[in-house]
Scaffold this active site. Structure first.
Site, PDB file in Angstrom:
ATOM      1  N   HIS A 103     -32.074  30.557  37.642  1.00  0.00           N
ATOM      2  CA  HIS A 103     -32.074  30.808  36.516  1.00  0.00           C
ATOM      3  C   HIS A 103     -32.027  30.251  35.452  1.00  0.00           C
ATOM      4  CE1 HIS A 103     -32.709  35.129  38.699  1.00  0.00           C
ATOM      5  NE2 HIS A 103     -30.839  34.884  39.558  1.00  0.00           N
ATOM      6  N   HIS A 173     -30.832  40.683  34.942  1.00  0.00           N
ATOM      7  CA  HIS A 173     -29.864  40.740  36.392  1.00  0.00           C
ATOM      8  C   HIS A 173     -28.960  42.124  36.153  1.00  0.00           C
ATOM      9  CE1 HIS A 173     -28.542  39.076  39.463  1.00  0.00           C
ATOM     10  NE2 HIS A 173     -29.652  37.647  39.673  1.00  0.00           N
ATOM     11  N   GLU A 288     -35.118  43.009  40.308  1.00  0.00           N
ATOM     12  CA  GLU A 288     -35.356  42.100  39.483  1.00  0.00           C
ATOM     13  C   GLU A 288     -36.544  41.824  38.298  1.00  0.00           C
ATOM     14  OE1 GLU A 288     -32.999  37.978  39.725  1.00  0.00           O
ATOM     15  OE2 GLU A 288     -32.002  39.547  41.591  1.00  0.00           O
TER      16      GLU A 288
END
Length: 323
Positions: A103, A173, A288
């Site tokens: 991420h 997210h 996601e």
């Protein structure tokens, strides 16, 4: 409407924007592009928040790991070994999910304060990610525009340009709990995905695209989600120019329905099995929209390379209803 939500230790202010339309209220933070709350009615018309979040800035600063509601980048999901090749060079990233980069690294987009400006029925967040940030090449100018459509759907549109070849993969997210609280594993999910990307022990794709038929990954017909998922699904539609509906999540108890439409070729289903205090495992479900994990190391996956003169565009629309 925007208001001061808090300040960082260095005095940087964080603002909260409230968007309201068609009976839907969404709150977005300039810190991390976080969707703090999404309030929608149930089948009896009672409004409730359907995403996990903290009531104050202190909560987000103390618990960055779950990425609650955050705008994730430069690269959403994992890059194996924190390294990838591009145009004959190998770039080393900050490994924050040993041995991988996850991420965007140790200090990704989710922990940055974005510039914010109003747009019709929404807010536009922008920032410049300098060359070398978390190891990624190229200066990247990024925007994320959050708007409520006439139907009350939340649209998130991303754009980015670079001054040098780089890789980009952005997502939101949010963890959804359409009941407002409790275990979300009883929600029913439908996914327009006939294949998924199996992973190794470090949750890195093996490179195969496996058929979901006869497996626990088959959500082509709606069924209870359960637990034990942190996997990328290969959406049947592939990359699209405009958002195409790919998922529906339904909570039988409240009657609330979430639909997801996207331009992206993949969707990561995460059942939050590792959520910690003040939440519990399974309290939310993340859907996601994304390009595939580790794509920079997989030339056969849809490319995430962005070059000077090109514009990265991605769009996802979250629709809300009841039945």
């Amino acid at each position: 409407m925007n208001e001061l939500f808090g300040t960082l230790s260095d005095g940087t202010p964080v603002h909260r924007w409230t968007l309201e339309r068609a009976g839907v209220r969404v709150r977005v933070l300039s810190y991390g592009g976080i969707v703090q709350s999404v309030e929608v009615p149930d089948r009896a018309g009672r409004a409730g928040n359907v995403v996990l979040g903290f009531p104050d800035l202190k909560g987000y600063l103390a618990h960055p790991g779950p990425y609650l509601g955050a705008l994730v980048g430069r690269y959403a999901n994992r890059i194996a070994g924190g390294r990838f090749p591009l145009d004959g060079c190998t770039y080393a990233l900050e490994p924050n999910n040993a041995p991988n980069s996850l991420h965007g690294g140790v200090y990704g987009f989710d922990q940055r304060v974005w510039d914010a400006a109003p747009v019709e029925h929404g807010v536009r967040l922008t920032r410049v990610s300098p060359h070398g940030e978390e190891g990624f090449p190229g200066l990247l100018e990024v925007s994320a525009t959050y708007t409520l459509l006439e139907s009350g759907a939340l649209r998130i549109a991303y754009e980015a340009v670079t001054d040098a070849p780089t890789v980009v993969n952005l997502t939101n997210h949010s963890y959804f709990n359409l009941g407002g609280s409790g275990d979300a594993g009883g929600h029913e999910l439908r996914l327009a995905a006939s294949r998924y990307t199996p992973v190794d022990a470090d949750l890195i794709p093996t490179g195969d695209l496996e058929d979901v038929t006869g497996t626990r990954f088959d959500f082509r017909e709606a069924r209870k989600v359960g637990s034990g998922y942190d996997h990328n699904f290969v959406l049947d539609k592939g990359v699209a120019d405009v958002p195409v509906e790919v998922a529906e999540l339904h909570d039988p108890a409240s009657g609330r329905v979430l639909t997801v439409a996207t331009t992206e070729p993949g969707l990561q289903l995460y059942t939050a099995d590792h959520l910690g205090e003040p939440f519990a495992p399974g309290d939310g479900i993340a859907l996601e929209t994304q390009h595939f994990p580790d794509s920079p190391n997989r030339p056969d996956f849809p490319t995430t390379v962005l070059r000077p003169g090109e514009v990265f565009r991605s769009e996802t629309v979250y629709g809300f209803g009841t039945r």
